[in-house]
Design an enzyme around this catalytic site. Structure first.
Site, mmCIF file in Angstrom:
data_model
loop_
_atom_site.group_PDB
_atom_site.id
_atom_site.type_symbol
_atom_site.label_atom_id
_atom_site.label_comp_id
_atom_site.label_asym_id
_atom_site.label_seq_id
_atom_site.Cartn_x
_atom_site.Cartn_y
_atom_site.Cartn_z
ATOM 1 N N HIS A 33 -4.211 7.549 7.901
ATOM 2 C CA HIS A 33 -3.126 7.209 6.981
ATOM 3 C C HIS A 33 -1.953 8.131 7.258
ATOM 4 O O HIS A 33 -2.141 9.343 7.392
ATOM 5 C CB HIS A 33 -3.562 7.343 5.523
ATOM 6 C CG HIS A 33 -4.694 6.442 5.199
ATOM 7 N ND1 HIS A 33 -4.516 5.084 5.029
ATOM 8 C CD2 HIS A 33 -6.023 6.671 5.075
ATOM 9 C CE1 HIS A 33 -5.688 4.532 4.808
ATOM 10 N NE2 HIS A 33 -6.623 5.467 4.844
ATOM 11 N N GLU A 67 -10.421 6.649 10.609
ATOM 12 C CA GLU A 67 -9.421 6.077 9.695
ATOM 13 C C GLU A 67 -8.203 6.988 9.635
ATOM 14 O O GLU A 67 -8.339 8.210 9.529
ATOM 15 C CB GLU A 67 -10.036 5.913 8.299
ATOM 16 C CG GLU A 67 -9.087 5.274 7.309
ATOM 17 C CD GLU A 67 -9.779 4.869 6.011
ATOM 18 O OE1 GLU A 67 -10.781 4.119 6.066
ATOM 19 O OE2 GLU A 67 -9.312 5.306 4.943
ATOM 20 N N ARG A 71 10.355 0.703 6.465
ATOM 21 C CA ARG A 71 9.644 0.552 5.192
ATOM 22 C C ARG A 71 9.532 1.909 4.490
ATOM 23 O O ARG A 71 8.984 2.857 5.049
ATOM 24 C CB ARG A 71 8.246 0.042 5.529
ATOM 25 C CG ARG A 71 7.271 0.119 4.418
ATOM 26 C CD ARG A 71 5.844 -0.081 4.924
ATOM 27 N NE ARG A 71 4.955 -0.157 3.783
ATOM 28 C CZ ARG A 71 3.661 0.099 3.837
ATOM 29 N NH1 ARG A 71 3.103 0.436 4.981
ATOM 30 N NH2 ARG A 71 2.938 0.015 2.760
ATOM 31 N N PRO A 129 -1.874 -4.493 7.049
ATOM 32 C CA PRO A 129 -0.678 -5.056 6.412
ATOM 33 C C PRO A 129 0.482 -4.076 6.259
ATOM 34 O O PRO A 129 0.276 -2.921 5.877
ATOM 35 C CB PRO A 129 -1.196 -5.464 5.021
ATOM 36 C CG PRO A 129 -2.645 -5.688 5.211
ATOM 37 C CD PRO A 129 -3.093 -4.761 6.297
ATOM 38 N N ASN A 130 1.658 -4.583 6.568
ATOM 39 C CA ASN A 130 2.948 -3.908 6.364
ATOM 40 C C ASN A 130 3.246 -2.780 7.354
ATOM 41 O O ASN A 130 4.349 -2.242 7.359
ATOM 42 C CB ASN A 130 3.063 -3.368 4.917
ATOM 43 C CG ASN A 130 2.919 -4.495 3.902
ATOM 44 O OD1 ASN A 130 3.633 -5.493 3.984
ATOM 45 N ND2 ASN A 130 1.995 -4.370 2.979
ATOM 46 N N ARG A 146 -0.884 10.550 -4.097
ATOM 47 C CA ARG A 146 -0.020 9.446 -4.531
ATOM 48 C C ARG A 146 -0.605 8.764 -5.783
ATOM 49 O O ARG A 146 -1.296 9.423 -6.552
ATOM 50 C CB ARG A 146 0.159 8.474 -3.350
ATOM 51 C CG ARG A 146 0.808 9.148 -2.122
ATOM 52 C CD ARG A 146 1.009 8.176 -0.989
ATOM 53 N NE ARG A 146 1.920 7.103 -1.368
ATOM 54 C CZ ARG A 146 2.111 5.995 -0.647
ATOM 55 N NH1 ARG A 146 1.458 5.847 0.492
ATOM 56 N NH2 ARG A 146 2.952 5.065 -1.055
ATOM 57 N N ASN A 189 -5.737 2.086 10.730
ATOM 58 C CA ASN A 189 -5.011 2.303 9.481
ATOM 59 C C ASN A 189 -5.026 0.953 8.762
ATOM 60 O O ASN A 189 -4.254 0.063 9.109
ATOM 61 C CB ASN A 189 -3.578 2.764 9.750
ATOM 62 C CG ASN A 189 -2.835 3.035 8.444
ATOM 63 O OD1 ASN A 189 -3.286 2.657 7.356
ATOM 64 N ND2 ASN A 189 -1.687 3.697 8.560
ATOM 65 N N ALA A 202 -2.988 -1.143 2.737
ATOM 66 C CA ALA A 202 -3.505 -1.254 1.369
ATOM 67 C C ALA A 202 -4.931 -1.807 1.322
ATOM 68 O O ALA A 202 -5.645 -1.598 0.339
ATOM 69 C CB ALA A 202 -2.573 -2.124 0.529
ATOM 70 N N TYR A 220 7.042 6.992 4.682
ATOM 71 C CA TYR A 220 6.405 6.703 5.976
ATOM 72 C C TYR A 220 7.233 7.145 7.181
ATOM 73 O O TYR A 220 6.751 7.085 8.311
ATOM 74 C CB TYR A 220 6.083 5.206 6.064
ATOM 75 C CG TYR A 220 5.113 4.759 4.996
ATOM 76 C CD1 TYR A 220 3.820 5.275 4.952
ATOM 77 C CD2 TYR A 220 5.483 3.848 4.013
ATOM 78 C CE1 TYR A 220 2.918 4.888 3.957
ATOM 79 C CE2 TYR A 220 4.596 3.447 3.018
ATOM 80 C CZ TYR A 220 3.320 3.980 2.993
ATOM 81 O OH TYR A 220 2.438 3.595 2.016
HETATM 82 C C1 DQA Z 1 -1.149 3.818 4.236
HETATM 83 C C2 DQA Z 1 -1.446 4.160 2.781
HETATM 84 C C3 DQA Z 1 -1.785 2.908 1.979
HETATM 85 O O1 DQA Z 1 -2.033 3.246 0.623
HETATM 86 C C4 DQA Z 1 -0.634 1.933 2.037
HETATM 87 O O2 DQA Z 1 -0.970 0.754 1.348
HETATM 88 C C5 DQA Z 1 -0.168 1.655 3.417
HETATM 89 C C6 DQA Z 1 -0.063 2.756 4.364
HETATM 90 C C7 DQA Z 1 -0.678 5.045 5.034
HETATM 91 O O3 DQA Z 1 -0.676 4.968 6.248
HETATM 92 O O4 DQA Z 1 -0.297 6.054 4.435
HETATM 93 O O5 DQA Z 1 0.194 0.532 3.746
HETATM 94 O O6 DQA Z 1 -2.337 3.334 4.844
#
Ligand code: DQA
Length: 151
Positions: A100, A98, A18, A10-11, A107, A74, A77, A23
């Site tokens: 990020h 994984e 964003r 997501p996102n 954070r 990735n 959330a 990011y």
């Molecule tokens: C993330 C970190 C997550 O906490 C966040 O919800 C994201 C991006 C990262 O790539 O740093 O959507 O996965």
């Protein structure tokens, strides 16, 4: 040729616009183009999937069975609460890395826990887009150790 699936949750489709201060400005399309080039140089096929929907991500992970040699993910959330995604990653028996972009340990408290990471060989966090490239390097290494099939 070995095949690697890169999954974004997501996102992450909004990367580049964003929360740029967290990011960065690089878009997901740019990250994916760089991974394609890196894959070509390493002799692996890299494919991509992004969804904002937990069930769709799980379906893609299931569909990777017998088709992909490693998964880079990735989970956005979902990292912090999706036991269903954890179970899916465990179920498919494919090595998972994984990623990020941000350092989730620096954070909010709720980001410090990854429920999905225990399904992974390892996790890379805090290096921005470079993290995906490091993950691809790790995936190639894991595959070649397993199969001796890469150059
Ligand atoms: C993330 C970190 C997550 O906490 C966040 O919800 C994201 C991006 C990262 O790539 O740093 O959507 O996965």
């Amino acid at each position: 040729m070995a095949r690697i699936l890169v999954v974004n949750g997501p996102n992450l489709n909004l990367l580049g616009e964003r929360e740029e201060e967290i990011y960065g400005k690089v878009t997901l399309a740019e990250i994916n183009r760089a991974l394609t080039r890196q894959g070509e140089a390493a002799g692996v096929d890299v494919e991509f999937y992004q969804s904002n929907h937990e069930g769709d991500l799980i379906d893609q992970i299931h569909a990777a069975r017998g088709r992909f040699d490693a998964i880079i993910i990735n989970p956005g959330a979902l990292t912090h609460y999706s036991y269903a995604l954890y179970d899916a990653l465990r179920a498919v028996n494919i090595p998972v890395i994984e990623v990020h972009l941000s350092n989730i340990y620096a954070r909010e408290d709720w980001r410090k826990k990854s429920v999905t990471a225990p399904a992974a060989v390892g996790q890379i966090a805090g290096f921005g887009p470079l993290g995906y490239s490091l993950a691809l390097t790790a995936a190639c290494q894991i595959i070649s150790q397993k199969e001796g099939s890469l150059r």
